[in-house]
Enzyme design. Sequence first.
Site, PDB file in Angstrom:
ATOM      1  CE  LYS A   1      -2.037  -1.015   3.938  1.00 22.88           C
ATOM      2  NZ  LYS A   1      -1.332  -2.275   4.274  1.00 22.88           N
TER       3      LYS A   1
ATOM      4  NE  ARG B   1      -4.682  -1.060   9.965  1.00 20.97           N
ATOM      5  CZ  ARG B   1      -3.628  -0.561   9.337  1.00 20.97           C
ATOM      6  NH1 ARG B   1      -3.615   0.676   8.934  1.00 20.97           N
ATOM      7  NH2 ARG B   1      -2.583  -1.323   9.131  1.00 20.97           N
TER       8      ARG B   1
ATOM      9  NE  ARG C   1       7.787  -2.968   6.202  1.00 17.93           N
ATOM     10  CZ  ARG C   1       6.485  -2.844   6.325  1.00 17.93           C
ATOM     11  NH1 ARG C   1       5.818  -2.114   5.463  1.00 17.93           N
ATOM     12  NH2 ARG C   1       5.840  -3.450   7.286  1.00 17.93           N
TER      13      ARG C   1
ATOM     14  NE  ARG D   1       6.202  -0.705  10.031  1.00 11.44           N
ATOM     15  CZ  ARG D   1       5.097  -0.639   9.301  1.00 11.44           C
ATOM     16  NH1 ARG D   1       5.109   0.048   8.171  1.00 11.44           N
ATOM     17  NH2 ARG D   1       4.004  -1.240   9.678  1.00 11.44           N
TER      18      ARG D   1
ATOM     19  NE  ARG E   1       1.777  -4.961  11.009  1.00 13.25           N
ATOM     20  CZ  ARG E   1       2.925  -4.874  10.324  1.00 13.25           C
ATOM     21  NH1 ARG E   1       4.016  -5.463  10.796  1.00 13.25           N
ATOM     22  NH2 ARG E   1       2.973  -4.220   9.203  1.00 13.25           N
TER      23      ARG E   1
HETATM   24  P1  AP5 Z   1       4.912  -1.660   1.855  1.00  9.37           P
HETATM   25  O1  AP5 Z   1       4.617  -0.767   0.696  1.00  9.37           O
HETATM   26  O2  AP5 Z   1       5.702  -1.090   2.994  1.00  9.37           O
HETATM   27  O3  AP5 Z   1       3.557  -2.349   2.364  1.00  9.37           O
HETATM   28  P2  AP5 Z   1       2.351  -1.750   3.198  1.00  9.37           P
HETATM   29  O4  AP5 Z   1       1.116  -2.396   2.683  1.00  9.37           O
HETATM   30  O5  AP5 Z   1       2.382  -0.248   3.204  1.00  9.37           O
HETATM   31  O6  AP5 Z   1       2.716  -2.364   4.601  1.00  9.37           O
HETATM   32  P3  AP5 Z   1       2.582  -1.836   6.086  1.00  9.37           P
HETATM   33  O7  AP5 Z   1       3.239  -2.875   6.933  1.00  9.37           O
HETATM   34  O8  AP5 Z   1       3.077  -0.424   6.214  1.00  9.37           O
HETATM   35  O9  AP5 Z   1       1.043  -1.879   6.288  1.00  9.37           O
HETATM   36  P4  AP5 Z   1       0.316  -1.954   7.603  1.00  9.37           P
HETATM   37  O10 AP5 Z   1      -1.083  -1.782   7.145  1.00  9.37           O
HETATM   38  O11 AP5 Z   1       0.575  -3.137   8.459  1.00  9.37           O
HETATM   39  O12 AP5 Z   1       0.980  -0.791   8.469  1.00  9.37           O
HETATM   40  P5  AP5 Z   1       0.592   0.734   8.778  1.00  9.37           P
HETATM   41  O13 AP5 Z   1       1.830   1.509   8.730  1.00  9.37           O
HETATM   42  O14 AP5 Z   1      -0.591   1.178   7.973  1.00  9.37           O
HETATM   43  O15 AP5 Z   1       5.641  -2.983   1.291  1.00  9.37           O
HETATM   44  C1  AP5 Z   1       6.120  -3.974   2.175  1.00  9.37           C
HETATM   45  C2  AP5 Z   1       7.485  -4.496   1.687  1.00  9.37           C
HETATM   46  O16 AP5 Z   1       7.300  -5.163   0.440  1.00  9.37           O
HETATM   47  C3  AP5 Z   1       8.514  -3.385   1.416  1.00  9.37           C
HETATM   48  O17 AP5 Z   1       9.792  -3.865   1.762  1.00  9.37           O
HETATM   49  C4  AP5 Z   1       8.422  -3.132  -0.101  1.00  9.37           C
HETATM   50  O18 AP5 Z   1       9.639  -2.669  -0.635  1.00  9.37           O
HETATM   51  C5  AP5 Z   1       8.070  -4.537  -0.597  1.00  9.37           C
HETATM   52  N1  AP5 Z   1       7.204  -4.539  -1.780  1.00  9.37           N
HETATM   53  C6  AP5 Z   1       6.178  -3.675  -2.055  1.00  9.37           C
HETATM   54  N2  AP5 Z   1       5.596  -4.002  -3.231  1.00  9.37           N
HETATM   55  C7  AP5 Z   1       6.251  -5.096  -3.687  1.00  9.37           C
HETATM   56  C8  AP5 Z   1       6.108  -5.913  -4.850  1.00  9.37           C
HETATM   57  N3  AP5 Z   1       5.163  -5.672  -5.785  1.00  9.37           N
HETATM   58  N4  AP5 Z   1       6.951  -6.969  -5.003  1.00  9.37           N
HETATM   59  C9  AP5 Z   1       7.890  -7.237  -4.063  1.00  9.37           C
HETATM   60  N5  AP5 Z   1       8.103  -6.501  -2.957  1.00  9.37           N
HETATM   61  C10 AP5 Z   1       7.275  -5.441  -2.753  1.00  9.37           C
HETATM   62  O19 AP5 Z   1       0.064   0.602  10.286  1.00  9.37           O
HETATM   63  C11 AP5 Z   1       0.931   0.243  11.343  1.00  9.37           C
HETATM   64  C12 AP5 Z   1       0.141   0.171  12.641  1.00  9.37           C
HETATM   65  O20 AP5 Z   1      -0.432   1.463  12.954  1.00  9.37           O
HETATM   66  C13 AP5 Z   1      -1.073  -0.779  12.640  1.00  9.37           C
HETATM   67  O21 AP5 Z   1      -0.688  -2.116  12.916  1.00  9.37           O
HETATM   68  C14 AP5 Z   1      -1.940  -0.161  13.755  1.00  9.37           C
HETATM   69  O22 AP5 Z   1      -1.460  -0.500  15.018  1.00  9.37           O
HETATM   70  C15 AP5 Z   1      -1.730   1.334  13.554  1.00  9.37           C
HETATM   71  N6  AP5 Z   1      -2.730   1.936  12.653  1.00  9.37           N
HETATM   72  C16 AP5 Z   1      -2.476   2.541  11.445  1.00  9.37           C
HETATM   73  N7  AP5 Z   1      -3.616   2.977  10.892  1.00  9.37           N
HETATM   74  C17 AP5 Z   1      -4.628   2.634  11.753  1.00  9.37           C
HETATM   75  C18 AP5 Z   1      -6.040   2.798  11.720  1.00  9.37           C
HETATM   76  N8  AP5 Z   1      -6.664   3.404  10.696  1.00  9.37           N
HETATM   77  N9  AP5 Z   1      -6.756   2.302  12.752  1.00  9.37           N
HETATM   78  C19 AP5 Z   1      -6.162   1.680  13.801  1.00  9.37           C
HETATM   79  N10 AP5 Z   1      -4.813   1.497  13.901  1.00  9.37           N
HETATM   80  C20 AP5 Z   1      -4.053   1.971  12.879  1.00  9.37           C
END
Ligand code: AP5
Length: 212
Positions: free
Chosen positions: A13, A88, A126, A159, A170
């Site tokens: 994402k 979410r 990552r 991370r 997660r």
């Molecule tokens: P990356 O692009 O980093 O993936 P992502 O989907 O953004 O992953 P996240 O782990 O950031 O998502 P998340 O939803 O768990 O975390 P968030 O920060 O929102 O890609 C991942 C890896 O793959 C990278 O190394 C990249 O280079 C590689 N990659 C990408 N595309 C690729 C491809 N096509 N092929 C191969 N490799 C690839 O949330 C973190 C925490 O915050 C949550 O757990 C929660 O506690 C809190 N939080 C955030 N938002 C909310 C909300 N709305 N409500 C409640 N809690 C929340």
Amino acid sequence: MQIIFIGPPGSGKGTQAKRLADSHAIPHISTGDMLREAVAEGTELGRQAAPIMASGGLVSDDLMIGIIKDRLAKPDAQKGFILDGFPRTVIQAEKLDNLVGNAKENLRVLQLLVPDEVIVRRVALRRSCSNCGAVYHLENNPPASDSVCDRCGTELTARPDDNEEAMRKRLEAFHRQTLPVATFYKAKSLLREVDGMGPVDEVFERIEKSLQ
Ligand code: AP5
């Protein structure tokens, strides 16, 4: 254009949202990045969110809705936005509905489809830059030097929530609390499913096509 990204942790994402934000010149709003910033700055929000994030759980709806309400009221979000990590839960989606009001004809909801076993590998390799937010993958998108950010020279780190136990939680949270959000938008005929497998450039092309 208003774009919402739904997808499991590590589905790409953030990677895709950053590119889309550049190509459409609209802000990329990542609730995960906003929370990590608050944690790094040691604010009250960061203090509350840190243990929840580290364990892999979800921060409360009330806190998240407040953050998004303030962010969407800023001038740069008036011409459009890309939401990454919000909504979410169905409660968050309902609140967002009220916030965007009549602008729904501009809303596109993209669900990135990536199987859990691929995600575990993506997340394990990552590495992120705590200074400029750049995200790498040690195999698929490696930095020029193993542990240093290409853009700003800061040391790259894994991370804290990318460990096995938090990752399991997660994924559980995604299946139990966030997949119903996809159903919510499907019922409104706003959902577009995008295959998130394959090279980043190919996924990006699919996303651009699905937005046409
Ligand atoms: P990356 O692009 O980093 O993936 P992502 O989907 O953004 O992953 P996240 O782990 O950031 O998502 P998340 O939803 O768990 O975390 P968030 O920060 O929102 O890609 C991942 C890896 O793959 C990278 O190394 C990249 O280079 C590689 N990659 C990408 N595309 C690729 C491809 N096509 N092929 C191969 N490799 C690839 O949330 C973190 C925490 O915050 C949550 O757990 C929660 O506690 C809190 N939080 C955030 N938002 C909310 C909300 N709305 N409500 C409640 N809690 C929340």
